[in-house]
Write an enzyme that holds these catalytic residues in place. Structure first.
Site, mmCIF file in Angstrom:
data_model
loop_
_atom_site.group_PDB
_atom_site.id
_atom_site.type_symbol
_atom_site.label_atom_id
_atom_site.label_comp_id
_atom_site.label_asym_id
_atom_site.label_seq_id
_atom_site.Cartn_x
_atom_site.Cartn_y
_atom_site.Cartn_z
ATOM 1 N N CYS A 188 -13.651 4.803 1.682
ATOM 2 C CA CYS A 188 -15.002 4.827 1.114
ATOM 3 C C CYS A 188 -15.026 5.594 -0.211
ATOM 4 C CB CYS A 188 -15.965 5.392 2.149
ATOM 5 S SG CYS A 188 -17.702 5.034 1.828
ATOM 6 N N HIS A 189 -15.696 6.757 -0.270
ATOM 7 C CA HIS A 189 -15.771 7.561 -1.485
ATOM 8 C C HIS A 189 -14.590 8.533 -1.626
ATOM 9 C CE1 HIS A 189 -19.937 6.134 -1.373
ATOM 10 N NE2 HIS A 189 -20.038 6.501 -2.641
ATOM 11 N N ALA A 190 -13.750 8.647 -0.605
ATOM 12 C CA ALA A 190 -12.637 9.601 -0.642
ATOM 13 C C ALA A 190 -11.637 9.362 -1.777
ATOM 14 C CB ALA A 190 -11.916 9.630 0.706
#
Length: 184
Positions: free
Chosen positions: A111-113
């Site tokens: 995801c946003h990692a």
């Protein structure tokens, strides 16, 4: 299939993690026999998010300042917007990502990692995916960006969103099994 009883996995998260992106991979790894350690910025419980609402909390096992990356075989980075955004502002958290990369260990980010991967300067020349809003950042950092549920480039595993968790978990466990077989 190689037993993962000797596998040591570090998860890195802080407040604002996407609940399913921490708890589901953690459970899959534990079910596969791996030892999972959660590191955060502080020793206090951290709280996740689920659908934009406050989610469950979990108490970290240690702080990022106490992490010795030599003690682990793989790194898992859950997403959520606030979580990786806070972590990428912490020098030690970014160093941890870089140390795993430099040691050629498995790194899985969802995801946003991948913001942490960008901050650690480890995506240049790599194939990767992420939440749609990060894809320009990935491309600007030199990654070849794909829109697939899971992208594996060597020991780097990336996925787009919570819906990709089953494929993310399968890829993570498969890469870890390969690593443990080589080390056996």
């Amino acid at each position: 299939m190689v037993a993962l009883s000797q596998a040591r996995v570090l998860m890195l998260a802080t407040d604002g993690f996407e609940q399913s992106e921490l708890f589901d991979p953690r459970e899959a790894l534990l079910d596969a026999g791996a030892q999972v350690t959660l590191a955060s910025l502080k020793p206090d419980p951290i709280t996740g998010e689920k659908g934009g609402e406050k989610g469950e909390s979990i108490t970290p096992d240690l702080t990022v300042d106490a992490v010795d990356t030599a003690d682990y075989d793989a790194l898992v980075l859950p997403g959520g917007v606030g979580n990786p955004d806070k972590l990428r502002m912490n020098k030690r958290a970014v160093e941890i990502v870089r140390e795993f990369f430099d040691a050629d260990k498995v790194i899985a980010a969802i995801c946003h990692a991948p913001w942490l991967l960008i901050e650690a300067d480890v995506v240049d020349g790599k194939r990767a995916t992420s939440w749609p809003s990060l894809r320009t950042d990935l491309a600007n950092a030199g990654a070849s960006v794909l829109d697939e549920e899971v992208v594996v480039d060597g020991k780097l595993i990336t996925s787009r969103n919570p819906g990709d968790i089953p494929a993310f978990n399968r890829a993570l466990i498969h890469c870890l099994e390969l690593e443990m077989a080589v080390d056996a």
